[in-house]
Design a protein around this motif. Structure first.
Motif, PDB file in Angstrom:
ATOM      1  N   GLU A  75     -55.824  -9.306 -47.170  1.00 28.76           N
ATOM      2  CA  GLU A  75     -54.413  -9.862 -47.370  1.00 28.76           C
ATOM      3  C   GLU A  75     -53.675 -10.452 -46.224  1.00 28.76           C
ATOM      4  O   GLU A  75     -52.504  -9.986 -45.687  1.00 28.76           O
ATOM      5  N   GLY A  76     -54.524 -11.384 -45.986  1.00 26.47           N
ATOM      6  CA  GLY A  76     -53.932 -11.958 -45.158  1.00 26.47           C
ATOM      7  C   GLY A  76     -53.377 -11.069 -43.599  1.00 26.47           C
ATOM      8  O   GLY A  76     -53.101 -11.607 -42.458  1.00 26.47           O
ATOM      9  N   LYS A  77     -53.883  -9.878 -43.161  1.00 28.84           N
ATOM     10  CA  LYS A  77     -54.020  -9.628 -41.799  1.00 28.84           C
ATOM     11  C   LYS A  77     -55.711  -8.805 -41.790  1.00 28.84           C
ATOM     12  O   LYS A  77     -56.971  -9.179 -42.692  1.00 28.84           O
ATOM     13  N   VAL A  78     -55.502  -7.957 -41.006  1.00 28.52           N
ATOM     14  CA  VAL A  78     -56.877  -7.401 -40.455  1.00 28.52           C
ATOM     15  C   VAL A  78     -56.843  -5.821 -40.416  1.00 28.52           C
ATOM     16  O   VAL A  78     -55.278  -4.841 -40.336  1.00 28.52           O
ATOM     17  N   ALA A  79     -58.275  -5.109 -41.582  1.00 32.28           N
ATOM     18  CA  ALA A  79     -57.765  -3.755 -41.317  1.00 32.28           C
ATOM     19  C   ALA A  79     -59.354  -3.079 -40.884  1.00 32.28           C
ATOM     20  O   ALA A  79     -60.133  -3.770 -40.460  1.00 32.28           O
ATOM     21  N   CYS A  80     -58.901  -2.115 -40.014  1.00 36.77           N
ATOM     22  CA  CYS A  80     -59.484  -1.357 -38.913  1.00 36.77           C
ATOM     23  C   CYS A  80     -60.214  -0.064 -39.079  1.00 36.77           C
ATOM     24  O   CYS A  80     -58.869   0.583 -39.591  1.00 36.77           O
ATOM     25  N   THR A  81     -61.243  -0.352 -38.900  1.00 35.92           N
ATOM     26  CA  THR A  81     -61.519   1.442 -39.005  1.00 35.92           C
ATOM     27  C   THR A  81     -61.577   2.704 -37.917  1.00 35.92           C
ATOM     28  O   THR A  81     -60.938   2.206 -37.026  1.00 35.92           O
ATOM     29  N   THR A  82     -61.735   3.258 -37.725  1.00 33.36           N
ATOM     30  CA  THR A  82     -61.845   4.573 -36.705  1.00 33.36           C
ATOM     31  C   THR A  82     -63.361   5.154 -36.699  1.00 33.36           C
ATOM     32  O   THR A  82     -63.605   6.394 -37.267  1.00 33.36           O
ATOM     33  N   GLY A  83     -64.612   4.641 -35.445  1.00 27.84           N
ATOM     34  CA  GLY A  83     -65.728   4.863 -35.666  1.00 27.84           C
ATOM     35  C   GLY A  83     -65.976   5.944 -34.237  1.00 27.84           C
ATOM     36  O   GLY A  83     -65.389   5.809 -32.671  1.00 27.84           O
ATOM     37  N   ILE A  84     -66.463   7.018 -34.837  1.00 24.87           N
ATOM     38  CA  ILE A  84     -66.599   7.917 -33.309  1.00 24.87           C
ATOM     39  C   ILE A  84     -67.820   8.342 -33.198  1.00 24.87           C
ATOM     40  O   ILE A  84     -67.984   9.526 -32.344  1.00 24.87           O
ATOM     41  N   ILE A  85     -68.785   7.247 -33.071  1.00 25.24           N
ATOM     42  CA  ILE A  85     -70.129   7.152 -32.550  1.00 25.24           C
ATOM     43  C   ILE A  85     -70.011   5.302 -32.760  1.00 25.24           C
ATOM     44  O   ILE A  85     -70.086   4.481 -33.187  1.00 25.24           O
ATOM     45  N   THR A  86     -70.964   4.868 -31.697  1.00 27.20           N
ATOM     46  CA  THR A  86     -71.461   3.417 -31.359  1.00 27.20           C
ATOM     47  C   THR A  86     -72.160   3.945 -31.725  1.00 27.20           C
ATOM     48  O   THR A  86     -73.335   4.485 -32.502  1.00 27.20           O
ATOM     49  N   PHE A  87     -72.523   1.761 -32.021  1.00 25.97           N
ATOM     50  CA  PHE A  87     -73.822   1.529 -32.540  1.00 25.97           C
ATOM     51  C   PHE A  87     -75.010   1.782 -31.928  1.00 25.97           C
ATOM     52  O   PHE A  87     -76.209   2.663 -32.922  1.00 25.97           O
ATOM     53  N   GLU A  88     -75.464   2.389 -30.220  1.00 25.05           N
ATOM     54  CA  GLU A  88     -76.173   2.490 -29.837  1.00 25.05           C
ATOM     55  C   GLU A  88     -76.924   4.399 -30.550  1.00 25.05           C
ATOM     56  O   GLU A  88     -77.450   4.721 -30.895  1.00 25.05           O
ATOM     57  N   MET A  89     -75.713   5.160 -30.659  1.00 29.84           N
ATOM     58  CA  MET A  89     -75.880   6.148 -30.556  1.00 29.84           C
ATOM     59  C   MET A  89     -76.283   6.641 -32.353  1.00 29.84           C
ATOM     60  O   MET A  89     -77.721   6.743 -32.418  1.00 29.84           O
ATOM     61  N   VAL A  90     -75.840   5.741 -33.599  1.00 28.95           N
ATOM     62  CA  VAL A  90     -76.502   6.367 -35.115  1.00 28.95           C
ATOM     63  C   VAL A  90     -78.169   5.341 -34.425  1.00 28.95           C
ATOM     64  O   VAL A  90     -78.920   5.961 -35.339  1.00 28.95           O
ATOM     65  N   ASN A  91     -78.132   3.634 -34.009  1.00 32.59           N
ATOM     66  CA  ASN A  91     -79.051   3.396 -34.260  1.00 32.59           C
ATOM     67  C   ASN A  91     -80.611   3.850 -33.736  1.00 32.59           C
ATOM     68  O   ASN A  91     -81.708   4.266 -34.214  1.00 32.59           O
ATOM     69  N   SER A  92     -80.512   5.110 -32.525  1.00 31.74           N
ATOM     70  CA  SER A  92     -81.308   6.040 -32.257  1.00 31.74           C
ATOM     71  C   SER A  92     -81.956   7.408 -33.022  1.00 31.74           C
ATOM     72  O   SER A  92     -82.430   7.292 -33.448  1.00 31.74           O
ATOM     73  N   ALA A  93     -80.416   7.626 -34.001  1.00 33.72           N
ATOM     74  CA  ALA A  93     -80.442   9.204 -34.556  1.00 33.72           C
ATOM     75  C   ALA A  93     -80.617   8.793 -35.914  1.00 33.72           C
ATOM     76  O   ALA A  93     -82.145   9.487 -36.549  1.00 33.72           O
ATOM     77  N   ASP A  94     -80.417   7.681 -36.344  1.00 35.08           N
ATOM     78  CA  ASP A  94     -80.448   7.742 -38.316  1.00 35.08           C
ATOM     79  C   ASP A  94     -80.200   6.175 -38.450  1.00 35.08           C
ATOM     80  O   ASP A  94     -79.159   5.850 -39.087  1.00 35.08           O
ATOM     81  N   PRO A  95     -80.945   5.232 -38.246  1.00 31.47           N
ATOM     82  CA  PRO A  95     -80.799   3.993 -37.963  1.00 31.47           C
ATOM     83  C   PRO A  95     -80.444   3.460 -39.583  1.00 31.47           C
ATOM     84  O   PRO A  95     -79.990   2.552 -40.057  1.00 31.47           O
ATOM     85  N   THR A  96     -80.228   4.983 -40.538  1.00 30.95           N
ATOM     86  CA  THR A  96     -81.068   4.112 -42.029  1.00 30.95           C
ATOM     87  C   THR A  96     -79.122   4.162 -42.729  1.00 30.95           C
ATOM     88  O   THR A  96     -78.503   4.181 -43.552  1.00 30.95           O
TER      89      THR A  96
END
Length: 282
Positions: free
Chosen positions: A245-266
């Protein structure tokens, strides 16, 4: 390491020593010099028959056999292809063993080594470095033969103590490497790769991490506002952003991409229009 011993029907021994290979004694020190001697044993027999011969230099390609009264290294002559044998006393002097090396594996049967150095003292010739000796210069033994524990990365957990990896952390009931660590598949453990997280981000286009966002989505005017919001939140390590709606929406993630890619890329999925920004570390 080995020593070649030449024998005849009567008891006598010539020891093969590489220390003077490629040389021969000078003519003034020779007891005899013969050509077309068919073997080193035959050459040794000629030396045995002399009261003065103590060493032989034998050239197998030509059959040349030099029997020497003395072979002091300061007087030797260069002679390509000659092999050296001595019938004088040879003493091997070994140093004490070094400490065992660090085991190559922490579990599942690694190996470790230790070594020692050797010198030889030949009667009348002083001390030289061993190239063959009655013994070995290196030993290997097994270590850490216990079975490795089953990795817990990506498995369910209730606390950090359930995650056996070094600096393993339990986040939303799943084991991850700490954000300053990465998983090493060779040693099946988390290893430190950074000292601190930064306020900079790596962008992953059309990528979504499912299940590890904290709180509700927030609307901002720009990407920079999302970065500022994440940097001001101590638990924020990443955020997803999309137009709304003309702005941007953002989440707050508590892990990095590298963390989840190593542990559970699914948990990483393609989602058009959603970009992931993951904090980097140094």
């Amino acid at each position: 390491m080995w020593v070649c011993l030449l024998y005849s029907s009567e008891f006598f021994v010539f020891r093969r020593q590489r220390v003077f290979d490629g040389y021969t004694c000078p003519e003034s020190k020779r007891d005899f010099s013969m050509d077309k001697v068919y073997s080193d044993i035959q050459c040794a027999l000629y030396c045995k028959g002399s009261s003065f011969c103590v060493d032989i230099f034998y050239q197998p390609q030509t059959g040349r056999c030099d029997g020497c009264r003395d072979s002091e290294d300061s007087e030797l002559e260069i002679a390509d292809g000659f092999l050296y044998y001595t019938r004088r006393a040879v003493n091997y002097i070994w140093t004490t063993w070094s400490p065992w090396s660090i085991c190559s594996l922490s579990c599942d049967s690694g190996t470790q080594k230790r070594s020692r150095e050797c010198s030889i003292r030949i009667e009348g010739n002083g001390e030289s470095t061993c190239e063959e000796a009655d013994g070995v210069s290196e030993e290997t033994q097994p270590c850490n033969e216990q079975s490795c524990p089953t990795p817990t990365l990506g498995k369910s957990c209730t606390s950090n103590t359930d995650c056996i990896e070094t600096e393993g952390v339990c986040i939303d009931e799943r084991c991850f490497c700490h954000q300053l660590f990465e998983y090493n598949n060779t040693i099946n453990n988390c290893t430190k790769v950074c000292d601190t997280m930064t306020g900079n981000y790596t962008k992953y286009e059309n990528i979504n991490i499912a299940g590890f966002n904290h709180g509700s989505n927030a609307a901002y005017d720009s990407l920079e506002d999302c970065k500022i919001a994440c940097n001001s939140n101590p638990i924020c390590l990443s955020f997803e952003i999309w137009s709304q709606e003309g702005k941007v929406a953002c989440t707050t993630g508590i892990i990095t991409f590298e963390m989840v890619n190593s542990a559970d890329p699914t948990h990483i999925s393609y989602q058009f229009g959603v970009d992931l920004y993951s904090k980097t570390c140094i």
